[in-house]
Design an enzyme around this catalytic site. Structure first.
Site, PDB file in Angstrom:
ATOM      1  N   ASP A 107       0.815  -1.213   0.000  1.00  0.00           N
ATOM      2  CA  ASP A 107       0.000   0.000   0.000  1.00  0.00           C
ATOM      3  C   ASP A 107       0.849   1.264   0.000  1.00  0.00           C
ATOM      4  O   ASP A 107       0.417   2.310   0.459  1.00  0.00           O
ATOM      5  CB  ASP A 107      -0.949   0.002   1.206  1.00  0.00           C
ATOM      6  CG  ASP A 107      -0.215  -0.103   2.527  1.00  0.00           C
ATOM      7  OD1 ASP A 107       0.992  -0.385   2.521  1.00  0.00           O
ATOM      8  OD2 ASP A 107      -0.860   0.102   3.578  1.00  0.00           O
ATOM      9  N   LYS A 158       5.136   2.486  16.391  1.00  0.00           N
ATOM     10  CA  LYS A 158       4.123   3.472  16.822  1.00  0.00           C
ATOM     11  C   LYS A 158       4.387   4.040  18.223  1.00  0.00           C
ATOM     12  O   LYS A 158       3.567   3.903  19.146  1.00  0.00           O
ATOM     13  CB  LYS A 158       2.720   2.873  16.747  1.00  0.00           C
ATOM     14  CG  LYS A 158       2.335   2.478  15.326  1.00  0.00           C
ATOM     15  CD  LYS A 158       0.871   2.138  15.182  1.00  0.00           C
ATOM     16  CE  LYS A 158       0.491   1.818  13.753  1.00  0.00           C
ATOM     17  NZ  LYS A 158       1.035   0.606  13.188  1.00  0.00           N
ATOM     18  N   ASP A 217       2.101   6.622   1.658  1.00  0.00           N
ATOM     19  CA  ASP A 217       1.332   5.467   2.091  1.00  0.00           C
ATOM     20  C   ASP A 217      -0.132   5.825   1.762  1.00  0.00           C
ATOM     21  O   ASP A 217      -0.553   6.949   1.988  1.00  0.00           O
ATOM     22  CB  ASP A 217       1.656   5.389   3.589  1.00  0.00           C
ATOM     23  CG  ASP A 217       0.615   4.787   4.475  1.00  0.00           C
ATOM     24  OD1 ASP A 217      -0.276   4.143   3.963  1.00  0.00           O
ATOM     25  OD2 ASP A 217       0.741   4.964   5.705  1.00  0.00           O
TER      26      ASP A 217
HETATM   27  P1  GTP Z   1      -5.969  -1.458   7.665  1.00  0.00           P
HETATM   28  O1  GTP Z   1      -6.977  -2.528   7.955  1.00  0.00           O
HETATM   29  O2  GTP Z   1      -6.614  -0.210   7.169  1.00  0.00           O
HETATM   30  O3  GTP Z   1      -4.981  -1.243   8.759  1.00  0.00           O
HETATM   31  O4  GTP Z   1      -5.098  -1.963   6.402  1.00  0.00           O
HETATM   32  P2  GTP Z   1      -4.321  -3.350   6.176  1.00  0.00           P
HETATM   33  O5  GTP Z   1      -5.185  -4.484   6.567  1.00  0.00           O
HETATM   34  O6  GTP Z   1      -3.865  -3.364   4.756  1.00  0.00           O
HETATM   35  O7  GTP Z   1      -3.095  -3.292   7.174  1.00  0.00           O
HETATM   36  P3  GTP Z   1      -1.732  -2.477   7.056  1.00  0.00           P
HETATM   37  O8  GTP Z   1      -1.972  -1.158   6.422  1.00  0.00           O
HETATM   38  O9  GTP Z   1      -1.074  -2.514   8.368  1.00  0.00           O
HETATM   39  O10 GTP Z   1      -0.909  -3.402   6.071  1.00  0.00           O
HETATM   40  C1  GTP Z   1       0.336  -3.038   5.498  1.00  0.00           C
HETATM   41  C2  GTP Z   1       0.587  -3.947   4.306  1.00  0.00           C
HETATM   42  O11 GTP Z   1       0.640  -5.312   4.749  1.00  0.00           O
HETATM   43  C3  GTP Z   1      -0.502  -3.872   3.262  1.00  0.00           C
HETATM   44  O12 GTP Z   1       0.100  -3.958   1.986  1.00  0.00           O
HETATM   45  C4  GTP Z   1      -1.364  -5.072   3.547  1.00  0.00           C
HETATM   46  O13 GTP Z   1      -1.994  -5.575   2.374  1.00  0.00           O
HETATM   47  C5  GTP Z   1      -0.361  -6.072   4.098  1.00  0.00           C
HETATM   48  N1  GTP Z   1      -0.942  -6.979   5.094  1.00  0.00           N
HETATM   49  C6  GTP Z   1      -1.494  -6.643   6.283  1.00  0.00           C
HETATM   50  N2  GTP Z   1      -1.911  -7.756   6.927  1.00  0.00           N
HETATM   51  C7  GTP Z   1      -1.622  -8.802   6.127  1.00  0.00           C
HETATM   52  C8  GTP Z   1      -1.816 -10.223   6.229  1.00  0.00           C
HETATM   53  O14 GTP Z   1      -2.362 -10.764   7.195  1.00  0.00           O
HETATM   54  N3  GTP Z   1      -1.359 -10.989   5.198  1.00  0.00           N
HETATM   55  C9  GTP Z   1      -0.766 -10.446   4.099  1.00  0.00           C
HETATM   56  N4  GTP Z   1      -0.365 -11.259   3.134  1.00  0.00           N
HETATM   57  N5  GTP Z   1      -0.586  -9.113   3.957  1.00  0.00           N
HETATM   58  C10 GTP Z   1      -1.001  -8.314   4.959  1.00  0.00           C
END
Ligand code: GTP
Length: 364
Positions: A107, A158, A217
């Site tokens: 992201d 954080k 981001d």
């Molecule tokens: P929020 O629910 O809004 O916090 O977004 P998010 O679920 O994408 O979590 P976050 O922004 O912390 O994730 C950062 C990156 O890690 C993103 O590219 C997500 O797609 C990826 N990511 C987060 N959790 C997982 C997971 O459980 N598995 C995989 N494969 N990718 C994950």
């Protein structure tokens, strides 16, 4: 060189638009963010990519198949969300143990020089090298204490305001040595930021690579709009049109704007600044739109106004309706004519809005 993109997150902060598409497929300057990232990896001579997926996994598989831009693509499909570190461990067999590999949070838009990052990782013989960028408020991110030799001696995820060891944050781009797999427990969700990096820092095996290129981001709607804004500013051409765009008389464009193919814009409309219209969008007469991103095939009818909003795919904004700053309107929603949608409102996909909506309300 192999890379893994973490693509399995639910993207709750980008709801409701992430209810109908994964966050990584949000368009940035009218192109899905993941397409842009894969193009950049191809330029850095990455030849094998693993997409670590869970949420809407099949959409990724259908769209990218087995290869893109000459990069072979494999999929690590998690049975349950494994979080950042757990997702890397889950993909261990696909990545293998031969050589260091790149890891990207999907992201993020960045113009970071992957090759320079990899080169520095190899010089230091590190287990992990994290790309670091400087921000004003590091409280939303992981921050580090860095020595002159680029060794990270402390990694804090954080940290509360004023308690961060520096303004250098984890940019969500790493190079990892296969030895990393010994540091990540198998079979359960693991946060690499909370469980693995602090441990590596204590053992002096974590390094940082500072960069000054663009880093954005897209995690929240305001970030997503800002990403599009920064990139519009960064583009050479401030006024770019796709094919078959129909513009009626007396339309005013305030640059920068980006108009995709098959868009129609009615008489006397004002478009921009900082406005992106996706493929097939239709604007009626006297429409006023600024600082907004409109997803494909949305219709904004006569005399409507939209400011600082994200408008979903195939949404209709009725005649003389007003969409105020910070609104996120889900796909296929319909805002009826003459309705005012107050600041910071979110409207779920496919909803019909027939009356005015107060600031910060949520239509679910
Ligand atoms: P929020 O629910 O809004 O916090 O977004 P998010 O679920 O994408 O979590 P976050 O922004 O912390 O994730 C950062 C990156 O890690 C993103 O590219 C997500 O797609 C990826 N990511 C987060 N959790 C997982 C997971 O459980 N598995 C995989 N494969 N990718 C994950």
């Amino acid at each position: 060189m192999k890379a893994i993109i973490l693509a399995g997150g639910i993207g709750t902060r980008l709801r409701p638009l992430s209810c109908t598409r994964p966050k990584l497929l949000f368009p940035v300057l009218n192109k899905p963010l993941l397409d842009i990232t894969i193009e950049r990896l191809a330029k850095a001579e990455v030849n094998g990519l693993t997409l670590a997926v869970k949420y809407m996994a099949e959409i990724f598989m259908q769209r990218y198949g087995e290869s893109k831009h000459g990069i072979k693509i494999s999929y690590s499909i998690e049975k349950k969300p494994m979080h950042t570190g757990g997702a890397i461990k889950y993909a261990e067999e696909l990545i293998g143990h031969k050589e260091p590999f790149l890891v990207l949070n999907g992201d993020i838009f960045s113009t970071i020089d992957y090759k320079a990052l990899i080169a520095q990782h190899k010089e230091n013989n590190a287990i992990a090298t994290i790309a670091l960028c400087k921000v004003e408020d590091p409280s939303r991110y992981g921050t580090v204490k860095l020595t002159k030799e680029n060794m990270i001696t402390q990694f804090v995820e954080k940290a509360p305001l004023g308690k961060a060891p520096s303004n250098l944050i984890n940019a969500g781009v790493y190079v990892l040595d296969p030895k990393i797999f010994d540091y990540i427990p198998a079979g359960r969700p693991v946060s690499i930021e909370r469980e693995v990096f602090p441990k590596l820092a204590k053992e002096n095996k974590l390094f940082g690579y500072q960069f000054n290129e663009i880093w954005i981001d897209i995690g929240k709607p305001a970030d997503y709009l800002r990403a599009n804004r920064v990139l519009l500013d960064n583009e050479q051409q401030k006024h770019l049109f796709g094919d078959n765009v129909k513009v009626d008389s007396d339309v005013e464009f305030n640059n920068p704007v980006r108009i995709d193919s098959d868009v129609t814009i009615g008489q006397n409309s004002k478009v921009g600044p900082y406005t992106i219209l996706g493929r097939g969008v239709v604007l009626g007469k006297n429409v006023s739109i600024e600082n907004s991103v409109v997803f494909p095939n949305a219709t904004i009818e006569d005399n409507a106004s939209v400011r600082g909003a994200v408008i979903g795919e195939e949404t209709t904004i009725g005649a003389s309706a007003e969409i105020m700053e910070g609104c996120v309107i889900g796909d296929y929603a319909s805002i009826h004519p003459n309705v005012t949608v107050g600041k910071g409102v979110t409207v779920c996909h496919s909803k019909e809005v027939t009356e005015n909506v107060a600031n910060s309300d949520r239509i679910i």
